[in-house]
Design a protein around this motif. Sequence first.
Motif, mmCIF file in Angstrom:
data_model
loop_
_atom_site.group_PDB
_atom_site.id
_atom_site.type_symbol
_atom_site.label_atom_id
_atom_site.label_comp_id
_atom_site.label_asym_id
_atom_site.label_seq_id
_atom_site.Cartn_x
_atom_site.Cartn_y
_atom_site.Cartn_z
ATOM 1 N N HIS A 37 0.749 -1.137 -0.258
ATOM 2 C CA HIS A 37 -0.167 0.042 0.132
ATOM 3 C C HIS A 37 0.808 1.280 0.035
ATOM 4 C CE1 HIS A 37 -3.098 3.018 1.285
ATOM 5 N NE2 HIS A 37 -2.252 3.190 2.110
ATOM 6 N N GLN A 60 -4.398 -0.614 9.144
ATOM 7 C CA GLN A 60 -5.598 -0.635 8.315
ATOM 8 C C GLN A 60 -6.429 0.277 9.024
ATOM 9 O OE1 GLN A 60 -5.680 -2.472 5.496
ATOM 10 N NE2 GLN A 60 -7.792 -1.715 5.066
ATOM 11 N N ARG A 118 -2.699 -4.330 3.848
ATOM 12 C CA ARG A 118 -1.873 -3.157 3.447
ATOM 13 C C ARG A 118 -0.721 -3.710 2.681
ATOM 14 N NH1 ARG A 118 -5.059 1.086 3.601
ATOM 15 N NH2 ARG A 118 -4.607 2.493 5.561
#
Length: 455
Positions: A37, A60, A118
């Motif tokens: 991410h 998250q 992520r």
Amino acid sequence: MLDKVIVGSEEWCSFPTFNIPAIKARVDSGAKTSALHAVNIIPFDKDGEKWVKFDVNPLQNNGKTIISCEAKVVDKRIVKSSSGSRESRYVIRTNIVLNEASWEIEVTLTNRDSMGYRMLLGREAMSGRILVDPEKNFLLGQPTTEKLEEYYNKSKSDKKGLRIGLLASNPELYSNKRIIEAGELRGHEMHFLNLKYCYMKLDANQPEIHYRGGRVLNDFDAVIPRIRPSMTYYGCALTRHFESLKVFSLNSSTAIAQSRDKLYSLQLLLNNGVDIPTTGFANSPLDTNDLIKMVGGSPLIVKLLEGTQGKGVVLAETKKAAESVINAFKSLNANILVQEFIKEADGKDLRLFVVDGKVVATIQREAIPGEFRANIHLGGTATVIKPTIEEKRIAIKAAKAMNLKVAGVDIIRSAKGPLLLEVNSSPGLEGIEGATNKDVAGEMIKAIEKHFNYK
């Protein structure tokens, strides 16, 4: 096989190179490539090589915990996501740590806000090292809530500088990269915010701006809108929403909107005593002949009101040509301006860059020989020039009339004296910084600092 680590379908790992001590990963042998991410992805050159800066929100549903990273780019490739969409992504290499073992993997960078994890660990990174038991989770253990807080709960008092968002569409554009760079050099936390990824919640009690995946943009000190013409309506609405949240905007939504309305902006300038080339506007093609006479006859310039800079501009060299062009546009129900042609300008104009009421740089722009140029900059060469006191006065007055803190003011030299052509609310930096060697981006950041009395 005995040397391989058995993992579950989700595990915690770390990236010491990026100072990411813990991030939860989806272990997916069905995916070829690993993905991390990343937001605010900005490419840059370092020692002649392509690098990329990016921010990671390792937890998250936690947009406030941000790790700023940079890495060398090893590739840029099209990746097909689990949803079937294709996306161009930067590829980097970095060391991953899993169960105290460390090895180098390839990772693509993408916004995974809409995903459950992520990090995605693909089969290329697992090959020869990992076996997956898909029925189990966290076979290697997981950090406690207290441990995660210890990892990531850094004191806000250690944070320096302002948090500034750059509202734009293309992170690779020279101007956008320079503004990000200038802000970071002055110690601020800079974030590239793609206009298309932002959306608004209109609510009397809790208005918000969300970013793709649900991240709430609620902690910015300032934004710098750089809105392309095709995004004017949405970009101004978004800027206006930031303003309603008490976020300072370097150029206000109202100023940007009126600068994009060619007719209204010219009327504003005239009302504030700024001279422009004689211009005509009419609704009916029955008035074509008088409209042409009104601006001094041919040759003349015909401009589409909805056209962007340099586009929708036609030079009509004869009266017959002018009538044909005007009537053609009118038959399409297109709104146009007609404007006198300043022959003595000889294909040249001035671009004065105004920041916070001061002219910080000026260039003269000259069209490529043989190419059409009609009272407007269409490309060519840029040279440093010293503006006259009157030209600087006009530029400053024009920016003030439009209520713009940052403006590119285009002036043409005529027999009647300097005339204002256009005021641009998102002026480009590449040509003017390249020609003058001035830090125009830095001046823009200083204007934000001045608003906050930042030292």
